[in-house]
Scaffold this active site. Sequence first.
Site, PDB file in Angstrom:
ATOM      1  N   GLU A   1      -8.990 -13.466  -1.813  1.00  0.00           N
ATOM      2  CA  GLU A   1      -8.285 -13.861  -0.589  1.00  0.00           C
ATOM      3  C   GLU A   1      -9.001 -15.052   0.047  1.00  0.00           C
ATOM      4  O   GLU A   1     -10.225 -15.055   0.190  1.00  0.00           O
ATOM      5  CB  GLU A   1      -8.217 -12.713   0.412  1.00  0.00           C
ATOM      6  CG  GLU A   1      -7.517 -13.134   1.698  1.00  0.00           C
ATOM      7  CD  GLU A   1      -7.335 -12.010   2.679  1.00  0.00           C
ATOM      8  OE1 GLU A   1      -7.642 -12.221   3.877  1.00  0.00           O
ATOM      9  OE2 GLU A   1      -6.891 -10.917   2.278  1.00  0.00           O
TER      10      GLU A   1
ATOM     11  N   ASP B   1       2.206   2.016   3.377  1.00  0.00           N
ATOM     12  CA  ASP B   1       3.142   1.039   3.942  1.00  0.00           C
ATOM     13  C   ASP B   1       4.572   1.511   3.744  1.00  0.00           C
ATOM     14  O   ASP B   1       5.420   1.354   4.627  1.00  0.00           O
ATOM     15  CB  ASP B   1       3.015  -0.323   3.241  1.00  0.00           C
ATOM     16  CG  ASP B   1       1.673  -0.975   3.429  1.00  0.00           C
ATOM     17  OD1 ASP B   1       1.003  -0.683   4.426  1.00  0.00           O
ATOM     18  OD2 ASP B   1       1.303  -1.792   2.567  1.00  0.00           O
TER      19      ASP B   1
ATOM     20  N   ASP C   1      -0.710 -12.641   1.862  1.00  0.00           N
ATOM     21  CA  ASP C   1      -1.360 -11.645   2.719  1.00  0.00           C
ATOM     22  C   ASP C   1      -1.538 -12.309   4.086  1.00  0.00           C
ATOM     23  O   ASP C   1      -2.657 -12.556   4.538  1.00  0.00           O
ATOM     24  CB  ASP C   1      -2.695 -11.223   2.109  1.00  0.00           C
ATOM     25  CG  ASP C   1      -3.324 -10.047   2.846  1.00  0.00           C
ATOM     26  OD1 ASP C   1      -2.714  -9.570   3.818  1.00  0.00           O
ATOM     27  OD2 ASP C   1      -4.415  -9.621   2.461  1.00  0.00           O
TER      28      ASP C   1
ATOM     29  N   ASP D   1     -11.024 -12.082  10.450  1.00  0.00           N
ATOM     30  CA  ASP D   1      -9.981 -12.235   9.433  1.00  0.00           C
ATOM     31  C   ASP D   1      -8.626 -12.381  10.119  1.00  0.00           C
ATOM     32  O   ASP D   1      -7.968 -11.395  10.436  1.00  0.00           O
ATOM     33  CB  ASP D   1     -10.014 -10.982   8.544  1.00  0.00           C
ATOM     34  CG  ASP D   1      -9.269 -11.175   7.247  1.00  0.00           C
ATOM     35  OD1 ASP D   1      -8.755 -12.272   7.008  1.00  0.00           O
ATOM     36  OD2 ASP D   1      -9.202 -10.207   6.469  1.00  0.00           O
TER      37      ASP D   1
ATOM     38  N   HIS E   1       0.865  -1.176   0.000  1.00  0.00           N
ATOM     39  CA  HIS E   1       0.000   0.000   0.000  1.00  0.00           C
ATOM     40  C   HIS E   1       0.909   1.235   0.000  1.00  0.00           C
ATOM     41  O   HIS E   1       2.038   1.188   0.504  1.00  0.00           O
ATOM     42  CB  HIS E   1      -0.850   0.082   1.269  1.00  0.00           C
ATOM     43  CG  HIS E   1      -1.851  -1.014   1.445  1.00  0.00           C
ATOM     44  ND1 HIS E   1      -1.532  -2.207   2.037  1.00  0.00           N
ATOM     45  CD2 HIS E   1      -3.170  -1.075   1.136  1.00  0.00           C
ATOM     46  CE1 HIS E   1      -2.617  -2.967   2.092  1.00  0.00           C
ATOM     47  NE2 HIS E   1      -3.625  -2.306   1.546  1.00  0.00           N
TER      48      HIS E   1
ATOM     49  N   ASP F   1      -4.699 -13.685  -2.864  1.00  0.00           N
ATOM     50  CA  ASP F   1      -4.068 -13.433  -1.568  1.00  0.00           C
ATOM     51  C   ASP F   1      -4.101 -14.743  -0.804  1.00  0.00           C
ATOM     52  O   ASP F   1      -5.175 -15.229  -0.420  1.00  0.00           O
ATOM     53  CB  ASP F   1      -4.818 -12.351  -0.783  1.00  0.00           C
ATOM     54  CG  ASP F   1      -4.315 -10.953  -1.105  1.00  0.00           C
ATOM     55  OD1 ASP F   1      -3.448 -10.819  -1.987  1.00  0.00           O
ATOM     56  OD2 ASP F   1      -4.789  -9.995  -0.479  1.00  0.00           O
TER      57      ASP F   1
ATOM     58  N   GLU G   1     -10.703  -6.528  -4.661  1.00  0.00           N
ATOM     59  CA  GLU G   1     -10.544  -7.629  -3.699  1.00  0.00           C
ATOM     60  C   GLU G   1     -11.833  -7.797  -2.887  1.00  0.00           C
ATOM     61  O   GLU G   1     -12.164  -6.958  -2.053  1.00  0.00           O
ATOM     62  CB  GLU G   1      -9.371  -7.362  -2.758  1.00  0.00           C
ATOM     63  CG  GLU G   1      -9.126  -8.487  -1.781  1.00  0.00           C
ATOM     64  CD  GLU G   1      -7.807  -8.347  -1.052  1.00  0.00           C
ATOM     65  OE1 GLU G   1      -7.765  -8.691   0.142  1.00  0.00           O
ATOM     66  OE2 GLU G   1      -6.822  -7.897  -1.668  1.00  0.00           O
TER      67      GLU G   1
ATOM     68  N   HIS H   1     -11.059 -14.175   3.175  1.00  0.00           N
ATOM     69  CA  HIS H   1     -12.268 -13.425   2.829  1.00  0.00           C
ATOM     70  C   HIS H   1     -13.333 -14.357   2.262  1.00  0.00           C
ATOM     71  O   HIS H   1     -14.530 -14.164   2.502  1.00  0.00           O
ATOM     72  CB  HIS H   1     -11.944 -12.329   1.810  1.00  0.00           C
ATOM     73  CG  HIS H   1     -11.064 -11.250   2.342  1.00  0.00           C
ATOM     74  ND1 HIS H   1     -10.613 -10.203   1.571  1.00  0.00           N
ATOM     75  CD2 HIS H   1     -10.533 -11.048   3.575  1.00  0.00           C
ATOM     76  CE1 HIS H   1      -9.847  -9.411   2.297  1.00  0.00           C
ATOM     77  NE2 HIS H   1      -9.782  -9.907   3.519  1.00  0.00           N
TER      78      HIS H   1
END
Length: 438
Positions: A267, A103, A338, A306, A100, A295, A231, A270
């Site tokens: 993901e 980040d 991830d 999560d 990101h 992910d 996502e 998710h």
Amino acid sequence: MPYFPDVETIRYEGPGSDSPLAFRHYDADKLVLGKPMREHLRMAVCYWHTFVWPGSDVFGAGTFKRPWQHAGDPMELAIGKAEAAFEFFSKLGIDYYCFHDTDVAPEGQSLKEYRNHFAQMVDHLERHQEQSGIKLLWGTANCFSNPRFAAGAASNPNPEVFACAAAQVFSAMNATQRLKGSNYVLWGGREGYETLLNTDLKREREQLGRFMRMVVDHKHKIGFKGDLLIEPKPQEPTKHQYDYDSATVFGFLQQFGLENEIKVNIEANHATLAGHSFHHEIATAVSLGIFGSIDANRGDPQNGWDTDQFPNSVEEMTLATYEILKAGGFGNGGFNFDSKVRRQSVDDIDLFHGHVAAMDVLALSLERAAAMVQNDQLQAFKDQRYAGWQQPFGKAVLAGDFSLESLAEHAFTNDLDPQAVSGRQEMLENVVNRFIYP
């Protein structure tokens, strides 16, 4: 001085190795179905969980004491964090990373500071990539952590917040283009609602549609050749997210005419939060023509949130990889970890343990899935099961040669009386297990 002085480059030693810091199954250049493992898997380390998360949770402060997380000048710490990251990537022998915007660079106190800091850090990332050969799988913008995004970013009631989100996505897309990223991801971290009492669903979806159209237009303007990816996630941090799952995202894309412009980054954790399996979400995305990237992680079946744990199930990942191979493999996508070490895993070396084990799981899953594709008993059974639709009558139905009335008359005239045929689920489960546990 190195950030990980006690770790040498991780190497493949084979299934007989007892070293916890050696690959037992991931042999990067081993050919599988005519292509090296590394090219099949396109594995990436995520910047956020690995180098940004301090080990905190809602009940306690951070437990980690990484050198790049100490107090100090934010830009100097960001530069050190990048040095640590690329040392980690290189010693791990991984080919890609993801980030990101916030980040890699401190936000600062204003959008002007944000832009300046981020631009400086893109210079550093570009240099590290050139020196190491490590590539960017995808970039994205964090449009959910700053308090301004408490009520969403593109779906926010305030158009000025919408504009701030646009500024970040604009900057992150340009950075991804410069760093030769393969994809750009949009995760709607707070694009949803906490209560319908204060939410205009129609308006917020229209705002999201307008934002995504702007993103698509900018992609074409700057000549970005990678994929745009949404996502999916069903909830958390909001009660309900607008990108609930792959099917929901596809419906959204169709509504705004974007189904040929945007794909999905799926993901595992998710998927399970949405009440699906990881296998289901990949198969759904493939069937809808929007499969993009992965992910790779897992949740804890006893926890309802999560947890982002490293993947450790060869059974789960084999079925996921089987679907990917059947679809022709990754295009621009890959497997991004991830995933994060547990809050009690406080030593820097634990970062290596988590990734090495997960990379071995994906490598073993790839080999098992490749064997399934080479001797595709599942597809053979499906072909037989649906064979009637390849016969003249089935083809005529699908081609529209019958109306509802004429089809009903056909059934009456021929006194149709088809009998149930076994779906052989138990047999097929055993078939899969024989590949996974030969």
